[in-house]
Design an enzyme around this catalytic site. Structure first.
Site, PDB file in Angstrom:
ATOM      1  N   GLU A   1      -3.360  -5.797  -3.730  1.00 37.52           N
ATOM      2  CA  GLU A   1      -3.016  -5.385  -5.089  1.00 37.52           C
ATOM      3  C   GLU A   1      -2.392  -6.516  -5.889  1.00 37.52           C
ATOM      4  O   GLU A   1      -1.677  -7.359  -5.334  1.00 37.52           O
ATOM      5  CB  GLU A   1      -1.997  -4.222  -5.028  1.00 37.52           C
ATOM      6  CG  GLU A   1      -2.578  -2.994  -4.373  1.00 37.52           C
ATOM      7  CD  GLU A   1      -1.528  -1.970  -3.957  1.00 37.52           C
ATOM      8  OE1 GLU A   1      -1.812  -0.778  -4.060  1.00 37.52           O
ATOM      9  OE2 GLU A   1      -0.432  -2.370  -3.528  1.00 37.52           O
TER      10      GLU A   1
ATOM     11  N   ALA B   1       9.094  -2.607   9.405  1.00 33.73           N
ATOM     12  CA  ALA B   1       9.633  -3.800   8.727  1.00 33.73           C
ATOM     13  C   ALA B   1      10.634  -3.474   7.625  1.00 33.73           C
ATOM     14  O   ALA B   1      11.615  -4.195   7.432  1.00 33.73           O
ATOM     15  CB  ALA B   1       8.474  -4.624   8.169  1.00 33.73           C
TER      16      ALA B   1
ATOM     17  N   ASP C   1       1.859   5.492  -0.821  1.00 32.23           N
ATOM     18  CA  ASP C   1       1.761   4.578  -1.960  1.00 32.23           C
ATOM     19  C   ASP C   1       0.334   4.104  -2.218  1.00 32.23           C
ATOM     20  O   ASP C   1       0.116   3.025  -2.768  1.00 32.23           O
ATOM     21  CB  ASP C   1       2.714   3.374  -1.771  1.00 32.23           C
ATOM     22  CG  ASP C   1       2.420   2.575  -0.502  1.00 32.23           C
ATOM     23  OD1 ASP C   1       1.513   2.979   0.254  1.00 32.23           O
ATOM     24  OD2 ASP C   1       3.074   1.551  -0.279  1.00 32.23           O
TER      25      ASP C   1
ATOM     26  N   VAL D   1       6.415   4.393  -5.318  1.00 31.01           N
ATOM     27  CA  VAL D   1       5.220   3.634  -4.921  1.00 31.01           C
ATOM     28  C   VAL D   1       5.446   2.133  -5.073  1.00 31.01           C
ATOM     29  O   VAL D   1       4.707   1.331  -4.515  1.00 31.01           O
ATOM     30  CB  VAL D   1       3.966   4.064  -5.725  1.00 31.01           C
ATOM     31  CG1 VAL D   1       3.538   5.467  -5.341  1.00 31.01           C
ATOM     32  CG2 VAL D   1       4.195   3.969  -7.225  1.00 31.01           C
TER      33      VAL D   1
END
Ligand SMILES: NC(=O)c1ccc[n+]([C@@H]2O[C@H](COP(=O)([O-])OP(=O)(O)OC[C@H]3O[C@@H](n4cnc5c(N)ncnc54)[C@H](O)[C@@H]3O)[C@@H](O)[C@H]2O)c1
Length: 349
Positions: free
Chosen positions: A65, A148, A236, A302
């Site tokens: 993205e 993470a 998301d 998101v």
């Protein structure tokens, strides 16, 4: 003599090593608080930003993205991927880098790693939203998905919201063990749990931060009692959600930028006109956040470009006078701006 780069050719670059140095130099909790304040300040000037849903390139296994925005003075973008299968191959689910540029000249002002910075800004945004939405006096948080992002989320909620207990759960016990070990000695009571239900016992805040490229049901309706705040991070992408639809129907839903969240967030499961509240309106006092101690508030996060822009601007100011950047010879800047070819020719002499 071959032309030398001019001062304008150089752009400060913050490597992963520099970012880690900067985080240690400032202190992670101070940095998370500073970032939350920087993001909140930009949410207060929400209307003047250029806004667009991020540009996503999907594949069967993940997404890449681009996330651009501008406040009219600076322009920023982030490149970010999301590949839930990556950790099984020894790779990160999410990696990122980003750039800030001067709108007046179009020249870049900063290039930075953003894998660490994304974890920091996501955690800072979550805790900043919870500062407005979570029940007063919340002390315990369920942390579901211990990958993470998890430790960053836990520390942000400690530093920004006063959480003093985190209850960890992951379908992979190794992830929970890693997270618990990393959080030892950080001033949090850490409880490792063997089910999602157990992690939610007594928790006033529930953070879901799992990665799966499908409609998952991390929380079912019967698991969620009244009055809690849900911080949903992992849903998301189109087709990638974490909460059962029934929970959404019982919640007051707060979002970043509705045109993006309707595509990517938990609310993709609802009708396109289902009422949601934009977080910036709560932050500016135009509308109320939590109304009472019975309602379920849901931050359907998101990740929006303005949060990355705020984070990059913060880093640009934080590196001044520190050794935590190098100058990259990144821009061709000939003495005569129209003689790009001449500069190339002279460089071979
Ligand atoms: N909203 C945002 O701004 C934002 C920012 C960054 C990342 N994310 C999303 O957050 C999620 C987590 O990112 P990460 O970098 O920590 O990923 P990660 O792969 O490092 O960790 C995800 C963890 O979720 C666990 N998990 C998967 N399914 C589960 C389930 N059903 N129940 C419990 N645990 C489960 C995995 O075992 C793994 O430990 C991703 O989906 C990512 O896309 C959102």
């Amino acid at each position: 003599m071959a032309p030398q780069p001019s001062d304008l050719a150089f752009v400060p670059f913050v490597s992963v090593d520099h970012m880690m140095g900067l985080i240690h130099h400032i202190g992670i909790e101070t940095l998370l608080c500073d970032l939350a304040d920087a993001i909140e300040a930009d949410f207060k000037r929400w209307e003047l930003f250029d806004k667009t849903p991020r540009v996503a390139s999907h594949s069967d296994v993940g997404v890449i993205e681009l996330m651009p925005t501008s406040d009219g003075e600076m322009y920023g973008f982030k490149y970010v991927n999301g590949h839930p299968k990556n950790t099984k191959e020894g790779l990160q689910t999410v990696t990122a880098f980003g750039l800030l540029a001067d709108v007046e000249s179009g020249y870049p002002k900063l290039l930075s790693e953003m894998t660490l910075l994304t974890a920091l800004r996501t955690a800072a945004t979550s805790a900043m939203a919870a500062r407005h939405l979570a029940p007063k006096g919340a002390r315990s948080m369920a942390m579901i998905g211990n990958g993470a992002q998890a430790e960053f989320q836990c520390l942000a909620f400690k530093a920004i919201c006063g959480i003093d207990e985190v209850r960890l759960f992951d379908i992979d016990p190794a992830a929970t063990a890693k997270c618990a070990a990393n959080l030892a000695g950080q001033g949090l009571k850490v409880v490792s749990c063997s089910s999602g239900e157990e992690s939610m016992e007594g928790a006033q805040i529930i953070t879901t931060c799992t990665a799966d490229k499908q409609y998952a049901t991390i929380l079912t309706d019967n698991m969620v009692g009244s009055g809690v705040h849900i911080n949903a991070i992992g849903g998301d992408c189109p087709g990638k959600t974490e909460l059962h639809r029934d929970i959404l129907m019982r919640s007051e839903i707060f979002v970043e930028y509705p045109p993006q969240t309707r595509i990517e967030g938990e609310i993709q499961q609802l009708e396109p006109d289902h009422p949601v509240t934009e977080l910036w309106r709560v932050i500016t006092g135009q509308t109320i956040g939590r109304r009472n101690d019975k309602e379920i508030t849901l931050f359907d996060s998101v990740g929006f470009a303005i949060e990355d822009f705020s984070a990059l601007r913060y880093v640009l100011s934080a590196i001044q006078g520190t050794p935590f950047s190098t100058q990259l010879d990144m821009l061709a800047d000939p003495d005569d701006p129209r003689d790009l070819f001449g500069m190339l020719q002279r460089s071979s002499q």
